[in-house]
Design a protein around this motif. Sequence first.
Motif, PDB file in Angstrom:
ATOM      1  N   VAL A  62       0.826  -1.075  -0.002  1.00 39.33           N
ATOM      2  CA  VAL A  62       0.170  -0.104  -0.057  1.00 39.33           C
ATOM      3  C   VAL A  62       0.833   1.160  -0.090  1.00 39.33           C
ATOM      4  O   VAL A  62       0.572   2.249  -0.532  1.00 39.33           O
ATOM      5  N   ALA A  63       1.996   1.057   0.821  1.00 36.38           N
ATOM      6  CA  ALA A  63       2.821   2.379   0.589  1.00 36.38           C
ATOM      7  C   ALA A  63       3.650   2.653  -0.387  1.00 36.38           C
ATOM      8  O   ALA A  63       3.953   3.741  -0.878  1.00 36.38           O
ATOM      9  N   HIS A  64       4.035   1.426  -1.239  1.00 31.62           N
ATOM     10  CA  HIS A  64       4.736   1.684  -2.219  1.00 31.62           C
ATOM     11  C   HIS A  64       4.215   0.791  -3.566  1.00 31.62           C
ATOM     12  O   HIS A  64       4.704  -0.378  -3.966  1.00 31.62           O
ATOM     13  N   PRO A  65       3.049   1.255  -3.975  1.00 35.67           N
ATOM     14  CA  PRO A  65       2.194   0.241  -4.990  1.00 35.67           C
ATOM     15  C   PRO A  65       3.101   0.092  -6.371  1.00 35.67           C
ATOM     16  O   PRO A  65       3.132  -1.051  -6.908  1.00 35.67           O
ATOM     17  N   ASP A  66       3.726   1.188  -6.693  1.00 35.85           N
ATOM     18  CA  ASP A  66       4.550   0.945  -7.921  1.00 35.85           C
ATOM     19  C   ASP A  66       5.672  -0.127  -8.004  1.00 35.85           C
ATOM     20  O   ASP A  66       6.171  -0.834  -8.782  1.00 35.85           O
ATOM     21  N   ALA A  67       6.049  -0.253  -6.714  1.00 34.78           N
ATOM     22  CA  ALA A  67       7.179  -1.386  -6.665  1.00 34.78           C
ATOM     23  C   ALA A  67       6.645  -2.891  -6.568  1.00 34.78           C
ATOM     24  O   ALA A  67       7.533  -3.633  -6.935  1.00 34.78           O
ATOM     25  N   PHE A  68       5.344  -2.866  -6.588  1.00 33.79           N
ATOM     26  CA  PHE A  68       4.683  -4.212  -6.759  1.00 33.79           C
ATOM     27  C   PHE A  68       3.899  -4.663  -7.855  1.00 33.79           C
ATOM     28  O   PHE A  68       3.127  -5.409  -8.018  1.00 33.79           O
ATOM     29  N   ASN A  69       3.711  -3.594  -8.787  1.00 33.89           N
ATOM     30  CA  ASN A  69       3.023  -3.612 -10.099  1.00 33.89           C
ATOM     31  C   ASN A  69       3.787  -4.129 -11.076  1.00 33.89           C
ATOM     32  O   ASN A  69       5.073  -4.324 -10.924  1.00 33.89           O
TER      33      ASN A  69
END
Length: 370
Positions: A363-370
Motif C-alpha cells: 500500500v505504501a509503495h504500490p509501484d514497487a509491486f506492479n
Amino acid sequence: MHPLSRSAIAVGAIATLLAVAACGSTAGYSPGNSPAPPTESAKATSYPYTVENCGLSQTFDQAPSRVVILNGQSIAEVQSVIALGLDKTVIANAQRYGVYDEPGMAEKINALPSANGNTPTGKDIPAETLLSLKPDLVLANSSAAFDAGKGMATREQLAAIGAKTLVNPAQCALGKTDATDAEKQDLAQASWTSAKTYYALLGHVFDVEAKALELSDQIDQRVQKVQAAVQKEAATKPGNNDKPQALIAVPGMSMMNSSGLPAVLTGSSYDSLLEAAGTSNAFSGKDRTFTRSLSAEQLAAANVEVLVLGGFSAGEDLAAEAAKIFAAYPQWSAAKNNRYVTLADSAYLGPQNAIAIEKIAKVAHPDAFN
C-alpha cells in the motif's frame, strides 16, 4: 512489537538475538547484549540442556511434553509453538485473538486444549489451576506472568512440582522488580527481527533446531523480497527517498485511550515493523504507553500518509472504521488518498510479521509491486 485482553494489548517484544550453544552435557543458552543471527546449521540438542532465562538457570533432561501457555496479553508464544510444529505438547493454552491474518490460524489455535474457552477473554490461568495441570513447561510472555500478587503461580512454586518456566526473552524486564540493565535494554530495543530469539530458544529446548532455523529463514526471505522491491523503486526516484509516514491504529481497542480514541501502537517493535515495510511511524520514538494519553489534537497534527488499521474482533467493518477516521482527520494525506491497509494479529511481534510487512509495503509503495 507483540494475547490479548479486552482492555489492553501488548504482544511481547523479543529483543536481542541469543547466542546458542548445544554441545556437551551442559549445553547452555543465555541472552547477550549484542544481536547475533541464528546458528547457520542446526545441531541436535544434547540433553541435559541448561537454559538461563531471565536470571533463572534450568536444566532440561528431555524435550517437554506437557506445555501450558499463559495469556499475558500475547499471541506470540502460541503462534511460535504452532509454527514449530509443537502443537501436540500443549495441554492448555490461554492465548488467542479475535481475528487472524493467516487463513486457518483460528482453527489451529482453537484446536489446542483451552484453559478458559476459545474466546479472547484476556483472563490468565490462576495459580491453583495451573499447578493442578501438572505441566512440565510453562511458557509466558513476561515476568509478570509469575506474580503471586496477581494470583499467579511463581516460578519457584512451579519448579517445586517439576515444571520448567520460560519467559519470552526480551520481556524479562516486564513485571520484574530487579531487572538488569541488559534486560531493560533488550525490552527497549525490540524489533521484528527479535522473534528469532524465541524460535531459537524453543528450537533447542524441544530439539527442533532445524525447524526453528527454517522458520527464521522463511520470514527473512519474505521480508528481504519486500525490501528489495522497495529499494528498486527508490532507485528510480532519485532525490525522493522519503519514507511515507504510517500510523497503526486499532479502533476496537479504544478502551486503551483516556479519550476513547483508537489505540495507536507505538514503540520500537512497531517502529521496526513499519521501517521494514519502507515506511516510518508517524509517532516514531514514542514508547508503547503513548496511546494512553494521546489526544485528538495530536492525531490531527500528525503527518499520516498511510493508515494501518488493526482488526480486533471478528465482524468488525474496518472499511467503515477507516472512513470514520478519515472523516475525523481529513487533513491527512492518507484521508485525501483513501490510503489504508488492514491487519489483524500480524501487527504484533511473532511468526506472522512477514504478512504485515508485505501488506503495508504494497500500500505504501504500490509501484514497487506492479
